[in-house]
Design an enzyme around this catalytic site. Structure first.
Site, short mmCIF file in Angstrom:
data_model
loop_
_atom_site.label_atom_id
_atom_site.label_comp_id
_atom_site.label_asym_id
_atom_site.label_seq_id
_atom_site.Cartn_x
_atom_site.Cartn_y
_atom_site.Cartn_z
N GLY A 193 -0.29 3.88 9.45
CA GLY A 193 -0.78 2.93 10.44
C GLY A 193 0.29 2.51 11.43
N SER B 228 -5.02 7.65 11.41
CA SER B 228 -5.39 6.55 10.51
C SER B 228 -6.47 5.65 11.11
CB SER B 228 -4.15 5.71 10.21
OG SER B 228 -4.49 4.51 9.55
N LYS C 295 -8.29 11.53 -0.53
CA LYS C 295 -6.85 11.28 -0.61
C LYS C 295 -6.57 10.19 -1.62
CE LYS C 295 -3.05 9.67 2.39
NZ LYS C 295 -2.79 8.32 1.84
N GLY D 103 3.98 12.60 -0.01
CA GLY D 103 4.88 11.76 -0.80
C GLY D 103 6.17 12.47 -1.17
N GLY D 104 7.28 12.01 -0.60
CA GLY D 104 8.60 12.47 -1.04
C GLY D 104 9.12 13.73 -0.40
N ARG E 221 11.17 15.70 1.89
CA ARG E 221 12.32 15.39 2.74
C ARG E 221 13.09 16.64 3.18
NH1 ARG E 221 9.66 11.56 2.57
NH2 ARG E 221 10.19 9.39 2.07
#
Length: 331
Positions: free
Chosen positions: A79, A106, A219, A275-276, A278
């Site tokens: 968001g 979003s 999701k 998620g995560g 990198r």
């Protein structure tokens, strides 16, 4: 400073974003253990590389529900992009289109669906939905997205209530007065988040199906039981997600939850992960464990904070080059 990896963009964003904006983007729930575990879990996974495999030519393209993207990284729904860059989600959409990948816009965008669609003509955009107590608002959003050419509907399942994010409470976080949740303007008089419908169940997927021809992606799935229910209720895709560690603290890292979800669906629907992520090697680990594609959340915001759409393209390009190199070195 040369930006050579994603943590360079993170450091830049931390230094230059207003504290209240940085804290909002960085926040995890409670002790932030799941947020941090999302990243740590990748470090425990090791490759078994193969040698002498002729890696002179590599094809890193993939398809999401039949639509080709340039490499298996999309942009997760987050968001309030105007907190990171004045043009907000318009810049995000332009960067995704330039890099030929998928952007999930979003419900809580600070640009309208119309603006996002216009910024990315011909680009692959999906729309992420929170179901509100006022179902007419959600119905209208879904139908607007479909009419504008969005190609997928992503239902977020893990937010019946908002997780406890301590820094946001300490900061009294709220959007600056000049920013609005553009897609919900006029819909609510009070705080939008409190208007989420906590009574949503699996049966509401049938309700969504009655509103739209778009494929439905769910999701927030972390268990084989819910993965099986998702398949049974006819979704086309699953995003293994713990909301970046922002909801229930103490759930598994998404890369750890991925394996049981992939085993449960047995190829009947596409499985993605966020998620995560990198590094390029993180992408390869997720694909090796059965994900079709990964989505980045916070790193996209760091790229925006650095240089808008150009900064986000830089982030995607670095991931693309790292992914290609990891593929080659792993054989």
């Amino acid at each position: 400073m040369a930006m050579v990896c994603l943590s360079d963009f993170e450091a830049y964003a931390r230094k230059y974003l207003p504290k209240i904006a940085w804290d909002f983007f960085a926040a995890g729930a409670d002790d932030c253990s799941t947020r941090d575990e999302n990243i740590r879990a990748y470090k425990r996974i090791h490759f078994r590389p193969r040698m002498l495999r002729d890696v002179s030519l590599m094809d890193i393209r993939t398809k999401l529900l039949g639509t080709e993207i340039s490499f298996p990284v999309g942009i997760a729904p987050t968001g309030f992009h105007q907190l990171a860059w004045p043009d907000g989600e318009k810049s995000t959409a332009r960067a995704a289109r330039a890099m030929n990948t998928c952007y999930i816009a979003s419900t809580y965008s600070t640009c309208t669906l119309e603006e996002i669609s216009a910024a990315s003509p011909g680009g692959l955009c999906w729309f992420q939905l929170y179901i509100h107590r006022n179902r007419a608002v959600s119905q209208q959003l879904v139908q607007r997205a479909e009419a504008l050419g969005f190609q997928g509907l992503v239902l977020t399942a893990d937010l019946p209530y908002t997780g406890k994010r301590r820094d946001d409470l300490r900061n009294g976080f709220r959007l600056p007065p000049h920013m609005k949740l553009k897609n919900l303007e006029g819909a609510f008089e009070v705080c939008e988040i409190s208007c989420l419908d906590p009574s949503v169940t699996w049966n509401d997927i049938y309700w969504l199906r009655s509103l739209t021809h778009l494929p439905i992606i769910i999701k927030g799935i972390l268990t084989k039981e819910d993965a099986e229910l998702a398949v049974r209720h006819g979704v086309e895709g699953i995003i293994v997600s713990n909301h970046g560690g922002r909801q229930l603290d103490g759930v598994p890292a998404t890369i750890d939850a991925l394996v049981e979800v992939v085993e449960a669906v047995q190829g009947r629907v596409e499985v993605y992960l966020d998620g995560g992520i990198r590094k390029g090697s993180d992408i390869l680990k997720a694909l090796a464990l059965g994900a079709k594609c990964v989505f980045i959340g916070r790193p996209a915001l760091w790229g925006l904070a650095y240089k808008g759409e150009e900064g986000l393209q830089d982030v995607l390009r670095i991931l693309q080059e790292e992914f290609r190199l990891s593929m080659a070195l792993a054989g």
